[in-house]
Motif scaffolding. Sequence first.
Motif, PDB file in Angstrom:
ATOM      1  N   ILE A   5       0.686  -1.226  -0.005  1.00  0.00           N
ATOM      2  CA  ILE A   5       0.059   0.132   0.037  1.00  0.00           C
ATOM      3  C   ILE A   5       0.821   1.294   0.042  1.00  0.00           C
ATOM      4  O   ILE A   5       0.568   2.324  -0.770  1.00  0.00           O
ATOM      5  CB  ILE A   5      -0.851  -0.065   1.118  1.00  0.00           C
ATOM      6  CG1 ILE A   5      -1.962  -1.224   1.211  1.00  0.00           C
ATOM      7  CG2 ILE A   5      -1.763   1.326   1.225  1.00  0.00           C
ATOM      8  CD1 ILE A   5      -2.713  -1.540   2.437  1.00  0.00           C
ATOM      9  N   ILE A  10       0.297   5.822  -0.473  1.00  0.00           N
ATOM     10  CA  ILE A  10      -0.627   5.915   0.554  1.00  0.00           C
ATOM     11  C   ILE A  10       0.075   5.754   1.853  1.00  0.00           C
ATOM     12  O   ILE A  10       0.411   4.634   2.250  1.00  0.00           O
ATOM     13  CB  ILE A  10      -1.768   5.142   0.165  1.00  0.00           C
ATOM     14  CG1 ILE A  10      -2.502   5.446  -1.035  1.00  0.00           C
ATOM     15  CG2 ILE A  10      -2.747   5.022   1.590  1.00  0.00           C
ATOM     16  CD1 ILE A  10      -3.496   4.324  -1.509  1.00  0.00           C
ATOM     17  N   PRO A  11       0.370   6.683   2.835  1.00  0.00           N
ATOM     18  CA  PRO A  11       0.925   6.566   4.015  1.00  0.00           C
ATOM     19  C   PRO A  11       0.071   5.581   4.880  1.00  0.00           C
ATOM     20  O   PRO A  11      -0.991   5.583   5.042  1.00  0.00           O
ATOM     21  CB  PRO A  11       0.981   7.718   4.790  1.00  0.00           C
ATOM     22  CG  PRO A  11       0.589   8.892   3.668  1.00  0.00           C
ATOM     23  CD  PRO A  11      -0.015   7.920   2.437  1.00  0.00           C
ATOM     24  N   THR A  12       1.044   4.511   5.403  1.00  0.00           N
ATOM     25  CA  THR A  12       0.344   3.503   6.319  1.00  0.00           C
ATOM     26  C   THR A  12       0.901   3.644   7.707  1.00  0.00           C
ATOM     27  O   THR A  12       2.186   3.930   7.772  1.00  0.00           O
ATOM     28  CB  THR A  12       0.537   2.094   5.637  1.00  0.00           C
ATOM     29  OG1 THR A  12       1.963   2.045   5.500  1.00  0.00           O
ATOM     30  CG2 THR A  12      -0.087   1.993   4.253  1.00  0.00           C
ATOM     31  N   VAL A  13       0.077   3.055   8.470  1.00  0.00           N
ATOM     32  CA  VAL A  13       0.602   2.825   9.896  1.00  0.00           C
ATOM     33  C   VAL A  13       0.091   1.440  10.582  1.00  0.00           C
ATOM     34  O   VAL A  13      -1.191   1.376  10.215  1.00  0.00           O
ATOM     35  CB  VAL A  13       0.698   3.884  10.947  1.00  0.00           C
ATOM     36  CG1 VAL A  13      -1.035   4.226  11.169  1.00  0.00           C
ATOM     37  CG2 VAL A  13       1.037   3.553  12.357  1.00  0.00           C
ATOM     38  N   LEU A  58      -2.125   7.174  14.560  1.00  0.00           N
ATOM     39  CA  LEU A  58      -2.413   8.118  13.623  1.00  0.00           C
ATOM     40  C   LEU A  58      -1.348   9.454  13.700  1.00  0.00           C
ATOM     41  O   LEU A  58      -0.937   9.773  13.080  1.00  0.00           O
ATOM     42  CB  LEU A  58      -3.714   8.694  13.522  1.00  0.00           C
ATOM     43  CG  LEU A  58      -4.698   7.468  13.035  1.00  0.00           C
ATOM     44  CD1 LEU A  58      -6.238   7.930  12.955  1.00  0.00           C
ATOM     45  CD2 LEU A  58      -4.181   6.936  11.333  1.00  0.00           C
ATOM     46  N   LEU A  61       1.870   8.390  12.585  1.00  0.00           N
ATOM     47  CA  LEU A  61       2.072   8.345  11.240  1.00  0.00           C
ATOM     48  C   LEU A  61       2.633   9.671  10.721  1.00  0.00           C
ATOM     49  O   LEU A  61       3.249   9.822   9.715  1.00  0.00           O
ATOM     50  CB  LEU A  61       0.611   7.780  10.720  1.00  0.00           C
ATOM     51  CG  LEU A  61       0.629   7.772   9.021  1.00  0.00           C
ATOM     52  CD1 LEU A  61      -0.462   6.878   8.515  1.00  0.00           C
ATOM     53  CD2 LEU A  61       0.298   9.148   8.374  1.00  0.00           C
TER      54      LEU A  61
ATOM     55  N   SER B  43       2.134  12.167   3.777  1.00  0.00           N
ATOM     56  CA  SER B  43       1.110  12.651   3.691  1.00  0.00           C
ATOM     57  C   SER B  43       0.820  13.914   3.073  1.00  0.00           C
ATOM     58  O   SER B  43       1.301  14.802   3.093  1.00  0.00           O
ATOM     59  CB  SER B  43       0.556  12.877   5.286  1.00  0.00           C
ATOM     60  OG  SER B  43       0.868  11.843   5.940  1.00  0.00           O
ATOM     61  N   LEU B  52      -9.616   8.134   5.179  1.00  0.00           N
ATOM     62  CA  LEU B  52      -8.874   6.783   5.894  1.00  0.00           C
ATOM     63  C   LEU B  52      -9.590   5.667   5.594  1.00  0.00           C
ATOM     64  O   LEU B  52     -10.862   5.342   5.596  1.00  0.00           O
ATOM     65  CB  LEU B  52      -8.946   7.110   7.372  1.00  0.00           C
ATOM     66  CG  LEU B  52      -8.363   6.139   8.324  1.00  0.00           C
ATOM     67  CD1 LEU B  52      -7.325   6.824   9.384  1.00  0.00           C
ATOM     68  CD2 LEU B  52      -9.415   5.135   9.027  1.00  0.00           C
ATOM     69  N   SER B 162      -7.967   6.377  -0.939  1.00  0.00           N
ATOM     70  CA  SER B 162      -7.748   6.608   0.386  1.00  0.00           C
ATOM     71  C   SER B 162      -6.244   7.541   0.359  1.00  0.00           C
ATOM     72  O   SER B 162      -5.500   7.328  -0.232  1.00  0.00           O
ATOM     73  CB  SER B 162      -7.830   5.193   1.245  1.00  0.00           C
ATOM     74  OG  SER B 162      -8.778   4.488   1.074  1.00  0.00           O
ATOM     75  N   ASP B 163      -6.447   8.212   1.495  1.00  0.00           N
ATOM     76  CA  ASP B 163      -5.199   9.029   1.888  1.00  0.00           C
ATOM     77  C   ASP B 163      -4.328   8.451   2.871  1.00  0.00           C
ATOM     78  O   ASP B 163      -3.106   8.912   2.822  1.00  0.00           O
ATOM     79  CB  ASP B 163      -5.585  10.574   2.231  1.00  0.00           C
ATOM     80  CG  ASP B 163      -6.250  11.606   1.306  1.00  0.00           C
ATOM     81  OD1 ASP B 163      -5.948  11.415   0.100  1.00  0.00           O
ATOM     82  OD2 ASP B 163      -7.476  11.759   1.468  1.00  0.00           O
ATOM     83  N   VAL B 164      -4.821   7.658   3.587  1.00  0.00           N
ATOM     84  CA  VAL B 164      -4.303   7.274   4.800  1.00  0.00           C
ATOM     85  C   VAL B 164      -4.734   5.775   5.129  1.00  0.00           C
ATOM     86  O   VAL B 164      -5.963   5.629   4.864  1.00  0.00           O
ATOM     87  CB  VAL B 164      -4.415   7.893   6.064  1.00  0.00           C
ATOM     88  CG1 VAL B 164      -3.824   7.297   7.432  1.00  0.00           C
ATOM     89  CG2 VAL B 164      -3.935   9.259   5.902  1.00  0.00           C
ATOM     90  N   ALA B 165      -3.757   4.631   5.414  1.00  0.00           N
ATOM     91  CA  ALA B 165      -4.482   3.318   5.926  1.00  0.00           C
ATOM     92  C   ALA B 165      -3.856   2.833   7.234  1.00  0.00           C
ATOM     93  O   ALA B 165      -2.711   3.252   7.221  1.00  0.00           O
ATOM     94  CB  ALA B 165      -4.020   2.490   4.710  1.00  0.00           C
TER      95      ALA B 165
END
Lengths: 95, 170
Positions: A5, A10-13, A58, A61, B43, B52, B162-165
């Motif tokens: 991802i 897309i930034p992920t955490v 979050l 992140l 981001s 999200l 989605s912008d954030v996962a």
Amino acid sequence: MQRAIEKRGIPTVSITVALDVTEHIKPPRAVFVPFMMGHHFGVPFHKELQRRIILDALNFLATTERSGEIKMLPWNWAQARQEGKLIEEQFRLKS
Amino acid sequence: MTAESKNVENDKQQLRTGLWATVNERYPGSMITKSDFVALAKSKKPLSESRLTFVSTAGVQPKGSLPFDTVHPIGDYTFRCVPSDSKPSDLEIHQLKYPTSGAERDINVIFPIERLQELQAVGLIGELAPNFFSFIGYNMDAEMLERTLAEDLAEAVEAEGSDVALLAPA
């Protein structure tokens, strides 16, 4: 999964309870909670704890500077369970 | 001892040292070990303006969708979409490989759908993607997992803008 991802921009955490596994997989960002498997967001009905773990992840992140960082969150399983029990007792008194 | 250093001590006690090597010895190739790091995506927006999505390996799925194959010897490489406006009573769990004792009483301990809906309602999260995603973590062919499920799911996440996962590997 997380890497796939992130590679799409897309930034992920992730929230992990298994530090050894996470260290091997090297996801871009992760937070560790010392909780039982299957209980990443704490204990049943402890809404505040569940909410704060989501927000901790979050916030992390937004502040991570290098890939692979794992943050230890300052939660404690025994305390979470005690608080969960109290919440359930109060809930039972009300209902 | 400060509260923080005490917690670090607790964390160390909970590490299952040596487990990884043992599993890989018994089931060669079933565990992914990476030596490189992927580049961090930036981001683009603050969280309060972001869309999200949530990705879970907990085997949570809408009632009535095809149950995950929890007894297949090499695992189930499919995923389910969970509408982000679902209620806990719309969902069920098909997975045997982690303790679901907490989740059976309150699904938010592993799939915090109500908490995410609340955070969106108060504006801390901009919006929730139409769907969250779920699969099961029992997949013994790591290479196939990366080639199929990981790519399929990443594509679905991307397709919903989605912008954030947020991920929770059970």
